[in-house]
Design a protein around this motif. Structure first.
Motif, PDB file in Angstrom:
ATOM      1  N   PRO A  41       0.820  -1.220   0.000  1.00 19.13           N
ATOM      2  CA  PRO A  41       0.000   0.000   0.000  1.00 19.13           C
ATOM      3  C   PRO A  41       0.854   1.270   0.000  1.00 19.13           C
ATOM      4  O   PRO A  41       1.557   1.550   0.966  1.00 19.13           O
ATOM      5  CB  PRO A  41      -0.812  -0.108   1.294  1.00 19.13           C
ATOM      6  CG  PRO A  41      -0.080  -1.083   2.146  1.00 19.13           C
ATOM      7  CD  PRO A  41       0.658  -2.007   1.233  1.00 19.13           C
ATOM      8  N   VAL A  42       0.784   1.994  -1.124  1.00 21.34           N
ATOM      9  CA  VAL A  42       1.503   3.254  -1.283  1.00 21.34           C
ATOM     10  C   VAL A  42       0.459   4.288  -1.655  1.00 21.34           C
ATOM     11  O   VAL A  42      -0.343   4.035  -2.562  1.00 21.34           O
ATOM     12  CB  VAL A  42       2.533   3.137  -2.437  1.00 21.34           C
ATOM     13  CG1 VAL A  42       3.138   4.482  -2.769  1.00 21.34           C
ATOM     14  CG2 VAL A  42       3.620   2.132  -2.091  1.00 21.34           C
ATOM     15  N   PRO A  43       0.422   5.434  -0.984  1.00 22.49           N
ATOM     16  CA  PRO A  43      -0.541   6.456  -1.412  1.00 22.49           C
ATOM     17  C   PRO A  43      -0.266   6.784  -2.877  1.00 22.49           C
ATOM     18  O   PRO A  43       0.887   7.010  -3.244  1.00 22.49           O
ATOM     19  CB  PRO A  43      -0.231   7.651  -0.508  1.00 22.49           C
ATOM     20  CG  PRO A  43       0.599   7.122   0.619  1.00 22.49           C
ATOM     21  CD  PRO A  43       1.269   5.886   0.134  1.00 22.49           C
ATOM     22  N   PRO A  44      -1.279   6.807  -3.722  1.00 22.22           N
ATOM     23  CA  PRO A  44      -1.031   7.032  -5.137  1.00 22.22           C
ATOM     24  C   PRO A  44      -0.479   8.413  -5.423  1.00 22.22           C
ATOM     25  O   PRO A  44      -0.698   9.355  -4.643  1.00 22.22           O
ATOM     26  CB  PRO A  44      -2.409   6.832  -5.776  1.00 22.22           C
ATOM     27  CG  PRO A  44      -3.387   6.932  -4.679  1.00 22.22           C
ATOM     28  CD  PRO A  44      -2.694   6.565  -3.416  1.00 22.22           C
ATOM     29  N   GLY A  45       0.218   8.512  -6.540  1.00 26.68           N
ATOM     30  CA  GLY A  45       0.822   9.783  -6.913  1.00 26.68           C
ATOM     31  C   GLY A  45       1.456   9.663  -8.275  1.00 26.68           C
ATOM     32  O   GLY A  45       1.213   8.687  -8.990  1.00 26.68           O
ATOM     33  N   PHE A  46       2.257  10.669  -8.633  1.00 28.34           N
ATOM     34  CA  PHE A  46       2.930  10.581  -9.932  1.00 28.34           C
ATOM     35  C   PHE A  46       4.306  11.230  -9.836  1.00 28.34           C
ATOM     36  O   PHE A  46       4.566  12.055  -8.965  1.00 28.34           O
ATOM     37  CB  PHE A  46       2.082  11.216 -11.041  1.00 28.34           C
ATOM     38  CG  PHE A  46       1.698  12.648 -10.784  1.00 28.34           C
ATOM     39  CD1 PHE A  46       2.519  13.688 -11.186  1.00 28.34           C
ATOM     40  CD2 PHE A  46       0.495  12.947 -10.122  1.00 28.34           C
ATOM     41  CE1 PHE A  46       2.151  15.008 -10.950  1.00 28.34           C
ATOM     42  CE2 PHE A  46       0.126  14.267  -9.890  1.00 28.34           C
ATOM     43  CZ  PHE A  46       0.956  15.304 -10.291  1.00 28.34           C
ATOM     44  N   THR A  47       5.161  10.795 -10.751  1.00 23.62           N
ATOM     45  CA  THR A  47       6.525  11.302 -10.780  1.00 23.62           C
ATOM     46  C   THR A  47       6.730  12.091 -12.067  1.00 23.62           C
ATOM     47  O   THR A  47       6.433  11.584 -13.152  1.00 23.62           O
ATOM     48  CB  THR A  47       7.522  10.126 -10.738  1.00 23.62           C
ATOM     49  OG1 THR A  47       7.236   9.328  -9.587  1.00 23.62           O
ATOM     50  CG2 THR A  47       8.959  10.625 -10.653  1.00 23.62           C
ATOM     51  N   ILE A  48       7.210  13.324 -11.935  1.00 22.08           N
ATOM     52  CA  ILE A  48       7.584  14.123 -13.114  1.00 22.08           C
ATOM     53  C   ILE A  48       9.077  13.860 -13.333  1.00 22.08           C
ATOM     54  O   ILE A  48       9.883  13.986 -12.416  1.00 22.08           O
ATOM     55  CB  ILE A  48       7.332  15.626 -12.873  1.00 22.08           C
ATOM     56  CG1 ILE A  48       5.915  15.839 -12.299  1.00 22.08           C
ATOM     57  CG2 ILE A  48       7.535  16.428 -14.150  1.00 22.08           C
ATOM     58  CD1 ILE A  48       5.661  17.273 -11.812  1.00 22.08           C
ATOM     59  N   THR A  49       9.438  13.473 -14.545  1.00 20.40           N
ATOM     60  CA  THR A  49      10.771  12.892 -14.766  1.00 20.40           C
ATOM     61  C   THR A  49      11.929  13.885 -14.629  1.00 20.40           C
ATOM     62  O   THR A  49      11.761  15.107 -14.733  1.00 20.40           O
ATOM     63  CB  THR A  49      10.865  12.271 -16.172  1.00 20.40           C
ATOM     64  OG1 THR A  49      10.762  13.335 -17.133  1.00 20.40           O
ATOM     65  CG2 THR A  49       9.779  11.242 -16.398  1.00 20.40           C
ATOM     66  N   THR A  50      13.104  13.332 -14.464  1.00 22.58           N
ATOM     67  CA  THR A  50      14.340  14.118 -14.389  1.00 22.58           C
ATOM     68  C   THR A  50      14.592  14.846 -15.702  1.00 22.58           C
ATOM     69  O   THR A  50      15.221  15.901 -15.714  1.00 22.58           O
ATOM     70  CB  THR A  50      15.541  13.202 -14.108  1.00 22.58           C
ATOM     71  OG1 THR A  50      15.569  12.160 -15.103  1.00 22.58           O
ATOM     72  CG2 THR A  50      15.449  12.550 -12.742  1.00 22.58           C
ATOM     73  N   GLU A  51      14.099  14.261 -16.774  1.00 24.45           N
ATOM     74  CA  GLU A  51      14.232  14.885 -18.089  1.00 24.45           C
ATOM     75  C   GLU A  51      13.590  16.270 -18.100  1.00 24.45           C
ATOM     76  O   GLU A  51      14.134  17.217 -18.661  1.00 24.45           O
ATOM     77  CB  GLU A  51      13.479  13.997 -19.080  1.00 24.45           C
ATOM     78  CG  GLU A  51      14.193  13.722 -20.361  1.00 24.45           C
ATOM     79  CD  GLU A  51      13.461  12.616 -21.111  1.00 24.45           C
ATOM     80  OE1 GLU A  51      14.071  11.571 -21.322  1.00 24.45           O
ATOM     81  OE2 GLU A  51      12.266  12.792 -21.451  1.00 24.45           O
ATOM     82  N   VAL A  52      12.413  16.363 -17.464  1.00 29.18           N
ATOM     83  CA  VAL A  52      11.703  17.637 -17.416  1.00 29.18           C
ATOM     84  C   VAL A  52      12.570  18.663 -16.688  1.00 29.18           C
ATOM     85  O   VAL A  52      12.667  19.823 -17.099  1.00 29.18           O
ATOM     86  CB  VAL A  52      10.334  17.481 -16.706  1.00 29.18           C
ATOM     87  CG1 VAL A  52       9.644  18.833 -16.574  1.00 29.18           C
ATOM     88  CG2 VAL A  52       9.453  16.492 -17.460  1.00 29.18           C
ATOM     89  N   CYS A  53      13.213  18.222 -15.623  1.00 36.42           N
ATOM     90  CA  CYS A  53      14.078  19.112 -14.839  1.00 36.42           C
ATOM     91  C   CYS A  53      15.142  19.716 -15.736  1.00 36.42           C
ATOM     92  O   CYS A  53      15.354  20.924 -15.768  1.00 36.42           O
ATOM     93  CB  CYS A  53      14.712  18.338 -13.691  1.00 36.42           C
ATOM     94  SG  CYS A  53      15.873  19.294 -12.706  1.00 36.42           S
TER      95      CYS A  53
END
Ligand code: ADP
Ligand code: MG
Ligand code: MG
Length: 888
Positions: A41-53
């Motif tokens: 069980p992990v609270p859902p979410g999203f990752t914005i990639t390092t590429e965007v950085c």
């Protein structure tokens, strides 16, 4: 660009990332996805990639498509959670977390409870029926947003919080009621207004955008840049941003948050280890706001959550096959995992965990060997301060030679030897040490100097002896007249106890309990595995039978460097050695040498015996002769005293002293390191080397008669031209053959040389025609390649290293590009004329992991290092072999 994927979802069966995507998702994001994939069980979410950085920092704007993908992901979160971001009735709140490929201090801290404002906080209060919780979350959010995103000093918020607690007589945050928290919220908003000139942004979308921008921008803040530089992390990695639904550990007595390690990170014991706090959020546990509970008590307070946690941590360890460092939150009895990563650990824990995991069938031996850092092993072999004991470090110098030592303070080498002879344990305290102090250093438990760096005489000799040593402890002042030293207003007298910790550089007044580990248990097991994989030999540098025995216990397979000059010191020898040096003609010199012969023979017998048939490389006399003579100043003082008292003194006394002085003067050299030393001595005074070879061969013959086979390797130092070797060798072979013939014995021996001058490396093909083995003396080779005198480099080397002119101290870590290139050339050229040439290195580098690995890859047969470093070299050599195997 528009269809490029910039946002990866995690948290349920739609999870898009995985553990192997760390480059793109950062360590935190990749592992959150991996946990979700495992059904944890992990609270859902999203990752914005390092590429965007990287793109954002380059262009100052987001690439097309990013913002849309973020919005889509938020909609998805809203659906899954059945809440709405910014909704007044049922608000979705988020955390915004940075996460680069490797965990990196300097990056932006996490913001929790994002999405709260004056309206949604009310909605949250109504929805949960818990006003206190809602306002606790809001005041936390305002502090984090103010500090982290708006860059307002967090003390400004904390001092208000403390004042409030004081005002209502509360000691803990949890005692604050909703009313007080509401008041804090108002004050915090005004702090933000005052410090930024703007109102706190009430719009959750704006809050989110600002937080994401701030994470990306934090990649280029000064702390992050400095950290990257120090750790060779490329700028173009960038950081990812994780946006995640909040779970609440601060909802009351059935909620809480904690951190844990799947095994004890201090000892490596297989025992769940961690802490938690009831009714708390985020970093409360580590911030020391309240005293956390040991994890074991969670079993009683929340048995269901604990059982789940236990199952999850075991699953994580099985999956990642390494000890994990985890973060979790319990919201009204329900457990959520918020992070997992490979846990940092002490040397002892690294060792124990690696060996245990092999025994548990979790990892193979190669993996275990790669998981222990060779340089960490140093900590495991020397006596150390008992971690259970309590003590105060009064001053700190440089940690020159690891291990801790307790003893009575003495200020001179002679005194140290006297005390040791009556079994007193002493610490030798000197401004700095010189070659005459060797006896005293050897007699002491440890050494403390006021001046000197990591390559000072005291440091080098102490490391060689495996003696705890702290150098450059400028905080102490020695007063030789009163035989005391002072440090921070404390005066320590001769005979008082002190403790020095050469692993940390610490000085402690008084006695502290020590514990002494050895090569036993897990360490022994791991090193045996290392021996199974390693292909390169590991020998030791040892000058005495005692050192040789210690090194054998550490697994040395021979002596790569036995220096004979130390055999010329010692009370019974130095007068004879001086006789030899002061001799006016060859006859007198030979007589003195004759007296030295039996002493040297006994030394060699002792060493050969300790090595039980393993090879022993003996270096013939190397240092300039003046090192064995009294100092000129001392003699001058003595002469002055004698002359003042001349009428009462026999004339010869003064005359003979004058003669000694003349001889000492004649031996003074402007630059002794480049002077009359090494084979240059042996060639100009052949009797010295002849005596040494006679002693070596006689000793080997004697052992052979006892049935112990010894192949002595006679090493001639400081050759720069093949003709030197040819000349020196001719006489020595004659002497050796004569001894062998006299004993009617068949004895093999080798004559080889030390390659420690650039010219020798460059002409190694010629030299190998005469030499049966090479040993690269990388200490002198470093001095002569760089043109740095090791004794003087302390004035500039530390600066060179701190200023990144040099990556590392070349006397500690072999300079592969320069000195290493010479070694490579020497090996290739040497083997071109003598293919079976046996080649090793000796010197400090032989026990330094990166140098050991380099040596293996360029084809050395063995490395040789000080006894305490033998285990390090064994492990490093095994790692080198495993790495090569993996790369092919
Ligand atoms: P760090 O890299 O400094 O560990 P983290 O992002 O892991 O930063 O977390 C800071 C704290 O906030 C941790 O205690 C973490 O467990 C907590 N935290 C992070 N995200 C959430 C969330 N979605 N819900 C509850 N707590 C969270
Ligand atoms: Mg942190
Ligand atoms: Mg964390």
């Amino acid at each position: 660009m528009a269809d490029r994927k910039f946002v990866y979802f995690f948290g349920n069966e739609d999870t898009e990332g995985k553990n192997s995507m760390k480059d793109l998702l950062g360590g935190k994001g990749a592992n959150l996805a991996e946990m979700a994939n495992l059904g944890i069980p992990v609270p859902p979410g999203f990752t914005i990639t390092t590429e965007v950085c990287v793109l954002y920092l380059e262009k100052g704007a987001y690439p097309d498509g990013v913002l849309d993908q973020i919005n889509d992901a938020i909609e998805k979160l809203e659906r899954i959670n059945n809440k709405k971001f910014g909704d007044v009735e049922n608000p979705l709140l988020l955390s915004v977390r940075s996460g680069a490929r490797v965990s990196m201090p300097g990056m932006m801290d996490t913001v929790l409870n994002l999405g709260l404002n004056d309206d949604t906080v009310e909605g949250l209060a109504r929805k949960t029926g818990n006003e206190r919780f809602a306002y606790d979350s809001y005041r936390r959010f305002l502090t984090m947003f103010g500090d982290v995103v708006l860059d307002i000093d967090h003390h400004k918020f904390e001092s208000v919080l403390s004042a409030k607690k004081k005002e209502i007589g509360a000691t803990l945050d949890t005692e604050l009621k909703a009313e007080s928290l509401k008041e804090l919220v108002e004050i915090f908003k005004s702090i933000i207004r005052e410090n930024t000139g703007n109102n706190f942004p009430q719009d959750p979308r704006e809050q989110l955008q600002m937080a994401i921008d701030a994470v990306f921008n934090s990649w280029n803040n000064q702390r992050a840049i400095t950290y990257r530089k120090l750790n060779d992390i490329p700028t173009d990695w960038g950081t990812a941003v994780n946006v995640q639904s909040m779970v609440y550990g601060n909802m009351g007595e059935t909620s809480g948050t904690g951190v844990a390690f799947t095994r004890d990170p201090g000892t490596g014991e297989k025992e769940f280890f961690g802490e938690y706090l009831i009714n708390a959020q985020g970093e409360d546990v580590v911030a020391g706001i309240r005293t956390p509970q040991p994890i074991a008590t969670l079993k009683q307070t929340m048995p269901d959550a604990y059982a789940q946690l236990e199952e999850i941590y075991q699953k994580l360890e099985d999956h990642f096959k390494d000890m994990q460092d985890i973060e979790f939150t319990i919201e009204e009895g329900k457990l959520y995992m918020l992070q997992t990563r490979t846990g940092k650990r002490t040397a002892a824990a690294a060792l124990n965990i690696a060996v245990d995991m092999v025994n548990e069938g979790l990892i193979d031996k190669e993996t275990a060997l790669m998981r222990v850092k060779p340089e960490q092993m140093d900590q495991l072999l020397h006596p150390m301060i008992d971690p259970e004991s309590e003590y105060e470090i009064i001053a700190t110098g440089l940690p020159a030679s690891p291990g801790a030592a307790v003893g009575k303070v003495v200020f001179t080498a002679e005194h140290a030897e006297e005390m040791a002879s009556i079994d007193e344990k002493v610490i030798l305290v000197r401004a700095e040490t010189s070659p005459e102090d060797i006896g005293g250093m050897d007699a002491a438990q440890g050494i403390l100097t006021v001046r000197g760096g990591m390559t000072s005489h005291a440091a080098v000799v102490a490391r060689g002896m495996g003696k705890p040593c702290v150098v450059g402890c400028g905080a102490i002042t020695i007063d030789m007249t009163s035989s005391t030293f002072t440090v921070c207003d404390v005066t320590v007298k001769e005979g008082d106890y002190i403790t020095v910790d050469g692993a940390t550089g610490g000085l402690i007044i008084g006695k502290v309990d020590l514990i002494t580990p050895g090569v036993t248990g897990e360490l022994e097991t791991l090193l045996k595995w290392a021996d199974e994989f390693r292909e390169m030999g590991v020998r030791t540098n040892a000058d005495t039978p005692h050192d040789a025995l210690v090194a054998r216990e550490f697994g040395a397979e021979g002596i790569g460097l036995c220096r004979t000059e130390h055999m010329f010191f010692g009370d019974d020898r130095i007068p004879v050695v001086r006789e030899m040096i002061l001799a006016e003609d060859e006859d007198v010199r030979k007589k003195a040498l004759k007296k030295l012969l039996p002493m040297q023979r006994e030394d060699f017998i002792g060493i050969f015996r300790a090595m039980e048939g393993y090879p022993v490389t003996i270096r013939l006399l190397d240092p300039p002769l003046h090192e064995f003579l009294p100092k000129h100043e001392e003699l001058a003082n003595k002469l002055k005293i004698l002359e003042e008292d001349a009428s009462n003194r026999p004339k010869v006394e003064i005359e003979s002293l004058k003669k000694v002085m003349e001889r000492v003067e004649s031996l003074i050299e402007i630059n002794p390191m480049l002077g009359h030393r090494g084979c240059r001595l042996g060639i100009t005074y052949p009797e010295i080397y002849e005596m040494q070879v006679q002693a070596i061969i006689e000793a080997a013959c004697e052992l052979k008669l006892e049935g112990i086979d010894i192949v002595p390797e006679i090493m001639i130092p400081l050759i720069c031209h093949v003709n030197e070797l040819r000349s020196a060798k001719k006489d020595l072979v004659e002497v050796a053959e004569a001894v062998i013939a006299k004993n009617c014995i068949d004895l093999d021996y080798l004559v080889g040389t030390m390659i420690e001058l650039p010219r020798a490396a460059l002409t190694a093909d010629q030299i190998a025609q005469e030499a049966e083995f090479f040993s690269f003396g990388t200490n002198d080779l470093t001095q002569t390649t760089f043109g740095f005198s090791r004794d003087d480099a302390g004035k500039f080397l530390p600066f060179y290293v701190s200023d990144s002119i040099l990556e590392a101290d070349p006397f500690a870590v072999l300079d592969q590009d320069g000195v290493g290139e010479l070694v490579k050339i020497g090996i290739e050229k040497g083997r071109s004329t003598r293919p079976d040439l046996k080649i090793g290195i000796c010197g400090e580098h032989g026990g330094e992991p990166s140098s050991v690995k380099f040596g293996y890859n360029i084809g050395l047969n063995y490395v040789s290092c000080s006894p305490f470093r033998v285990p390090i070299a064994r492990l490093a050599a095994a790692q080198a072999a495993i790495e090569k195997q993996d790369n092919s």
